[in-house]
Design a protein around this motif. Structure first.
Motif, mmCIF file in Angstrom:
data_model
loop_
_atom_site.group_PDB
_atom_site.id
_atom_site.type_symbol
_atom_site.label_atom_id
_atom_site.label_comp_id
_atom_site.label_asym_id
_atom_site.label_seq_id
_atom_site.Cartn_x
_atom_site.Cartn_y
_atom_site.Cartn_z
ATOM 1 N N ASP A 32 0.855 -1.187 0.000
ATOM 2 C CA ASP A 32 0.000 0.000 0.000
ATOM 3 C C ASP A 32 0.888 1.233 0.000
ATOM 4 O O ASP A 32 1.765 1.380 0.841
ATOM 5 N N THR A 33 0.664 2.135 -0.947
ATOM 6 C CA THR A 33 1.515 3.316 -1.095
ATOM 7 C C THR A 33 1.066 4.425 -0.150
ATOM 8 O O THR A 33 -0.103 4.798 -0.124
ATOM 9 N N GLU A 34 1.994 4.924 0.629
ATOM 10 C CA GLU A 34 1.724 6.039 1.528
ATOM 11 C C GLU A 34 1.958 7.363 0.789
ATOM 12 O O GLU A 34 2.954 7.521 0.092
ATOM 13 N N ILE A 35 1.037 8.301 0.962
ATOM 14 C CA ILE A 35 1.145 9.619 0.329
ATOM 15 C C ILE A 35 1.602 10.633 1.371
ATOM 16 O O ILE A 35 1.017 10.729 2.459
ATOM 17 N N THR A 36 2.652 11.376 1.068
ATOM 18 C CA THR A 36 3.166 12.400 1.975
ATOM 19 C C THR A 36 2.416 13.708 1.744
ATOM 20 O O THR A 36 2.396 14.228 0.622
ATOM 21 N N PRO A 37 1.768 14.280 2.774
ATOM 22 C CA PRO A 37 1.086 15.570 2.609
ATOM 23 C C PRO A 37 2.092 16.668 2.268
ATOM 24 O O PRO A 37 3.130 16.789 2.919
ATOM 25 N N LEU A 38 1.793 17.446 1.244
ATOM 26 C CA LEU A 38 2.715 18.480 0.781
ATOM 27 C C LEU A 38 2.181 19.895 1.005
ATOM 28 O O LEU A 38 2.868 20.867 0.716
ATOM 29 N N MET A 39 0.962 20.005 1.500
ATOM 30 C CA MET A 39 0.350 21.321 1.675
ATOM 31 C C MET A 39 -0.705 21.209 2.764
ATOM 32 O O MET A 39 -1.195 20.125 3.057
ATOM 33 N N SER A 40 -1.057 22.338 3.361
ATOM 34 C CA SER A 40 -2.102 22.343 4.386
ATOM 35 C C SER A 40 -3.262 23.221 3.935
ATOM 36 O O SER A 40 -3.151 23.974 2.959
ATOM 37 N N ALA A 41 -4.372 23.142 4.662
ATOM 38 C CA ALA A 41 -5.551 23.955 4.331
ATOM 39 C C ALA A 41 -5.220 25.445 4.412
ATOM 40 O O ALA A 41 -5.656 26.239 3.559
ATOM 41 N N GLU A 42 -4.434 25.830 5.405
ATOM 42 C CA GLU A 42 -4.071 27.253 5.564
ATOM 43 C C GLU A 42 -3.236 27.737 4.379
ATOM 44 O O GLU A 42 -3.423 28.858 3.886
ATOM 45 N N GLU A 43 -2.316 26.893 3.919
ATOM 46 C CA GLU A 43 -1.498 27.267 2.761
ATOM 47 C C GLU A 43 -2.349 27.395 1.496
ATOM 48 O O GLU A 43 -2.119 28.290 0.675
ATOM 49 N N ILE A 44 -3.331 26.516 1.342
ATOM 50 C CA ILE A 44 -4.206 26.585 0.172
ATOM 51 C C ILE A 44 -5.001 27.881 0.175
ATOM 52 O O ILE A 44 -5.129 28.553 -0.853
ATOM 53 N N ILE A 45 -5.538 28.266 1.337
ATOM 54 C CA ILE A 45 -6.299 29.518 1.445
ATOM 55 C C ILE A 45 -5.408 30.701 1.091
ATOM 56 O O ILE A 45 -5.825 31.628 0.375
ATOM 57 N N HIS A 46 -4.160 30.684 1.566
ATOM 58 C CA HIS A 46 -3.220 31.764 1.242
ATOM 59 C C HIS A 46 -2.929 31.803 -0.257
ATOM 60 O O HIS A 46 -2.923 32.880 -0.872
ATOM 61 N N LEU A 47 -2.724 30.640 -0.866
ATOM 62 C CA LEU A 47 -2.411 30.577 -2.298
ATOM 63 C C LEU A 47 -3.605 31.003 -3.153
ATOM 64 O O LEU A 47 -3.429 31.553 -4.237
ATOM 65 N N GLN A 48 -4.810 30.760 -2.665
ATOM 66 C CA GLN A 48 -5.995 31.241 -3.378
ATOM 67 C C GLN A 48 -5.969 32.768 -3.501
ATOM 68 O O GLN A 48 -6.322 33.325 -4.547
ATOM 69 N N GLN A 49 -5.552 33.426 -2.424
ATOM 70 C CA GLN A 49 -5.453 34.885 -2.456
ATOM 71 C C GLN A 49 -4.318 35.347 -3.373
ATOM 72 O O GLN A 49 -4.440 36.351 -4.077
ATOM 73 N N VAL A 50 -3.208 34.595 -3.365
ATOM 74 C CA VAL A 50 -2.082 34.928 -4.244
ATOM 75 C C VAL A 50 -2.498 34.816 -5.701
ATOM 76 O O VAL A 50 -2.207 35.693 -6.522
ATOM 77 N N VAL A 51 -3.195 33.723 -6.048
ATOM 78 C CA VAL A 51 -3.660 33.524 -7.430
ATOM 79 C C VAL A 51 -4.574 34.667 -7.852
ATOM 80 O O VAL A 51 -4.512 35.146 -8.991
ATOM 81 N N LYS A 52 -5.410 35.108 -6.924
ATOM 82 C CA LYS A 52 -6.345 36.201 -7.250
ATOM 83 C C LYS A 52 -5.593 37.496 -7.556
ATOM 84 O O LYS A 52 -6.069 38.333 -8.332
ATOM 85 N N ARG A 53 -4.409 37.668 -6.956
ATOM 86 C CA ARG A 53 -3.641 38.906 -7.164
ATOM 87 C C ARG A 53 -2.711 38.846 -8.374
ATOM 88 O O ARG A 53 -2.011 39.827 -8.653
#
Length: 335
Positions: free
Chosen positions: A204-225
């Motif tokens: 079974d392949t383990e997936i390493t988390p590379l981002m968090s919910a807080e980082e995604i929210i921040h990046l959403q604002q960056v993309v908008k700018r």
């Protein structure tokens, strides 16, 4: 863009390359599908994944949620599913100590970050409407109460394009809420051999988390700018308007092959997705090439072809690609 925003873009570009490698440990191929799903997430949008059974649509969404370290829930849509099965409901409880009765709200599966709406067209319009409110407003209404959904919140829905018996086709108003209509196609011969090899092997392949919910929210604002030139906005608006057969700017082939064109939300989606497309490639501004690159998944569910076009084997994808080639500036066009 500020220096902080530029640093965030560079970090996202590097993380995206890592994410493709990480997801590739579970998902074979489908790079374009993964990229479009990520673009929808960074645009604060939703995506509809259309493909025949067995193409790992459900596995892809579940794996994506693990890589992004997001809360994940799956709803298997059926004809007997009711709105309360999605949103939750009030239940009557009796306090064992005092004997007093009271209502307690039990949250439904919609209260998550990433919701997989599996075979969304198999549930009646009443239940689809409950999901529509959540997609548009990011909250649900139960009785007299309005409850906000967790942030971030995305819906990735799947649909089978073949079997249509016992289904409830999504209304145009709900289709328009999806940023992308992502076509999940068959794997290549080499990819299919690799899929068979992996699935029939132990482990079974383990997936390493590379981002968090807080980082995604921040990046959403960056993309908008992300800055966009006026000529890019003009191109997006021109492209959306040219899909409407009654518009004066529509080419003759559109008037002949298209019954209904895209609404104003299409132009907004084109620019939002173009910004995310640029950012995932490590660029700090969006161009007409970015708009052209994402035009098909943004417009394919918003452009309805005529019966004559269908009889001739012309799809909405064919119309959109021809429109892009007709309208895009030659010096910038890279599709």
């Amino acid at each position: 863009m500020s220096n902080d925003d530029k640093a965030a873009v560079e970090k996202l570009h590097a993380t995206y390359r890592q994410m493709k490698t990480e997801l590739g440990r579970v998902i074979v191929g489908q790079e374009q599908v993964v990229e479009q799903a990520l673009m929808a997430i960074f645009c604060r949008g939703h995506a509809l994944l259309v493909g025949v059974p067995g193409l790992a649509k459900t596995l892809l969404v579940a794996t994506l949620s693990r890589a992004l370290d997001l809360g994940f829930k799956r709803i298997q849509f059926t004809p007997d599913l009711m709105p309360a099965d999605i949103t939750g409901t009030d239940v009557l409880e009796i306090d064992p100590e005092t004997g007093r009765r009271g209502f307690r709200f039990v949250h439904g599966p919609i209260f998550t970050n990433l919701l997989l709406a599996d075979e969304i067209n198999r549930t009646p319009p009443k239940t689809q409407a409950a999901l529509l409110e959540a997609m548009q407003e990011h909250h649900v209404t139960v009785g007299e109460h309005t409850l906000n959904l967790p942030k971030p919140f995305f819906v990735l829905a799947t649909q089978n394009p073949i079997e249509q018996e016992g289904t409830y086709p999504l209304p145009e108003a709900q289709l328009d809420r999806f940023l992308f209509n992502i076509l999940v196609d068959y794997p290549s011969e080499e990819e299919e051999r690799e899929i068979i090899r992996r699935v029939t092997s132990p482990g079974d392949t383990e997936i390493t988390p590379l981002m968090s919910a807080e980082e995604i929210i921040h990046l959403q604002q960056v993309v908008k700018r992300v800055p966009v030139g006026d000529h890019v906005i003009d191109f997006a608006a021109k492209l959306a308007r040219a899909t409407r057969p009654k518009d004066a700017s529509a080419p003759d082939f559109v008037k002949e092959m298209v019954g209904w064109g895209a609404g104003p939300r299409a132009g907004i989606s084109l620019i939002s997705a173009a910004k995310a497309h640029a950012v995932l490639r490590g660029r700090f501004h969006a161009t007409t090439s970015d708009v052209a690159a994402i035009a098909t998944p943004v417009l394919r569910h918003r452009v309805l072809t005529t019966f004559n076009a269908e009889a001739a084997g012309v799809t909405s994808d064919d119309v959109i690609k021809r429109l892009v080639k007709t309208l895009a500036p030659r010096e910038e066009l890279v599709v």
